[in-house]
Enzyme design. Structure first.
Site, PDB file in Angstrom:
ATOM      1  N   SER A  22       1.211  -9.673  -0.472  1.00 40.38           N
ATOM      2  CA  SER A  22       0.828  -8.301  -0.337  1.00 40.38           C
ATOM      3  C   SER A  22       0.974  -7.533   1.313  1.00 40.38           C
ATOM      4  CB  SER A  22      -0.594  -7.980  -0.784  1.00 40.38           C
ATOM      5  OG  SER A  22      -1.410  -8.707  -0.013  1.00 40.38           O
ATOM      6  N   LYS A  80       1.072  -1.251   0.195  1.00 40.24           N
ATOM      7  CA  LYS A  80      -0.006   0.089   0.005  1.00 40.24           C
ATOM      8  C   LYS A  80       0.854   1.181  -0.022  1.00 40.24           C
ATOM      9  CE  LYS A  80      -4.345  -1.401   0.381  1.00 40.24           C
ATOM     10  NZ  LYS A  80      -5.509  -0.715  -0.620  1.00 40.24           N
TER      11      LYS A  80
END
Length: 405
Positions: A306, A57
């Site tokens: 992720s 992110k």
């Protein structure tokens, strides 16, 4: 599939890659021989968990913040997030001297709330889920004049996330498939843009939790999401973004779903085999290979890992449940005479068989247990399920009535 038909193109992705150089880690993408053997696919792991805030992110958050004017920076930023976007915004806003407020759902793991505050942001918790946090964040931005930082549905955020795939294509040029966790869709939209522009032969496959398959539903690939508890809270998004959905519809080849057991197993395998701590959402791509083995067998797959921001209590539970699932932790219920030496006799049988007693509960007063008898509930660590079965057989041969629970 035509990448030029999307509202974000490879030019914007390349600009993001150049602009982010020096601000974002170029994370490793090693091949895993063991995971390849387990899944039947050739596996590379793109370790976005190695970013400073342990999540991809940062890429989209930093690229969005880089676009703000001096005046916009002075008014601050607001974001809504279940955790990883929050930390990315908090960290890079602090580096750029931008005041940041993050709105999080009440159910956000404590570790993510605390870490976001440590990174310098003000945290406001509200609502039962992401939708509530998003509404509150938008209202706060409107009231204060701060800039809202989208978690996924923004061209700059998407272009920033796309740099993950650019690195993968350089680090593992052999791949024919890239497997991407999907929540709101920013990561898979960005990856699809980069991959289909540079390597249109590579399949882009998304992975969603079955109960939060919002993107799959929007694309007509699954039924409506039902929501509920999941260890993959980072991708627990019921409604994906409008922009990300449009890109996915044009460029994503397929979306598959996984359940909680698949996610737990994947988290456990990453920890045991590769020594990577991975959160539920980060493990979704490996979970897809475990759940749909025939679908991926023989393919050369890059798995986007992720994020790694998992609550320690959740991780502890996942480890214990993984041991039980594999037969390496067996729970036994043993009925014994209530007299001196009974517990020792049971322990001796288990020890002689090579089992390791983890814990014991001793009950005399449980309903249904006859007077002058007791019940032992014993957790035993074993080598595998076969070893556990041998311990059970040895207990029976020694005269101890027992049943697995």
């Amino acid at each position: 599939m035509d990448p030029s038909a999307t509202p974000v193109g490879i030019e914007q992705v390349m600009a993001a890659a150049a602009g982010l150089a020096g601000s974002i880690a170029a994370t490793p993408c090693p091949e895993s021989m063991t995971l390849s053997a387990i899944t039947g696919a050739q596996v590379w792991c793109k370790l976005e968990a190695f970013q400073y805030t342990a999540s991809f992110k940062e890429r989209g958050a930093r690229w969005f913040l880089d676009q703000l004017s001096a005046e916009e920076r002075s008014r601050g930023v607001v974001a809504a997030s279940a955790g990883n976007h929050a930390q990315g915004v908090a960290h890079h806003a602090a580096l750029l001297g931008i005041p940041a407020t993050i709105v999080m759902p009440h159910a956000t793991p404590f570790t993510k709330v605390t870490r976001t505050e440590v990174l310098g942001a003000r945290v406001v918790t509200t609502g039962a889920g992401f939708a509530d946090a998003l509404a509150a964040a938008l209202q706060l931005a409107a009231e204060t004049g701060a800039t809202f930082v989208p978690a996924f549905d923004d061209p700059f955020v998407i272009a920033g996330q796309a740099t993950v795939a650019l690195e993968v294509l350089t680090q593992a040029p052999e791949i024919d498939t890239i497997v991407v966790p999907v929540g709101g869709g920013g990561l898979i939209a960005g990856c699809a843009i980069a991959v289909k522009a540079l390597r249109p032969d590579v399949r882009v496959v998304g992975v969603q939790v079955a109960t939060y398959a919002g993107m799959a539903y929007a694309l007509g690939m699954a039924g409506a999401p039902t929501g509920g508890m999941t260890i993959a809270e980072g991708i627990a998004v019921v409604e994906p973004g409008a922009l990300t959905t449009a890109i996915a519809r044009e460029l994503v080849d397929e979306i598959v779903t996984v359940d909680e057991g698949d996610l737990e197993r994947a988290v456990g395998l990453y920890l045991e085999i590769e020594k990577y701590v991975v959160e539920g959402a980060g493990a979704a791509s490996l979970a897809a290979l475990l759940a749909h083995r025939d679908h991926f067998a023989g393919r050369r797959c890059a798995l986007i890992v992720s994020g790694a921001n998992i609550d320690l209590r959740v991780l502890s539970s996942v480890i214990v449940r993984a041991l039980a699932r594999s037969g390496r932790l067996v729970r036994l219920r043993v009925e014994v005479a209530d007299r001196p030496g009974a517990l020792g006799a049971v322990a001796a049988v288990i020890g002689a068989a090579g089992g390791n007693i983890v814990d014991v509960d001793h009950h005399r007063d449980r309903l249904g247990v006859p007077l002058r008898e007791a019940v032992l509930e014993v957790s035993v660590e074993t080598r595998d399920a076969e070893h556990g079965a041998r311990i059970i057989a040895d207990l029976a041969a020694a005269g101890f009535h027992q049943a697995e629970i």
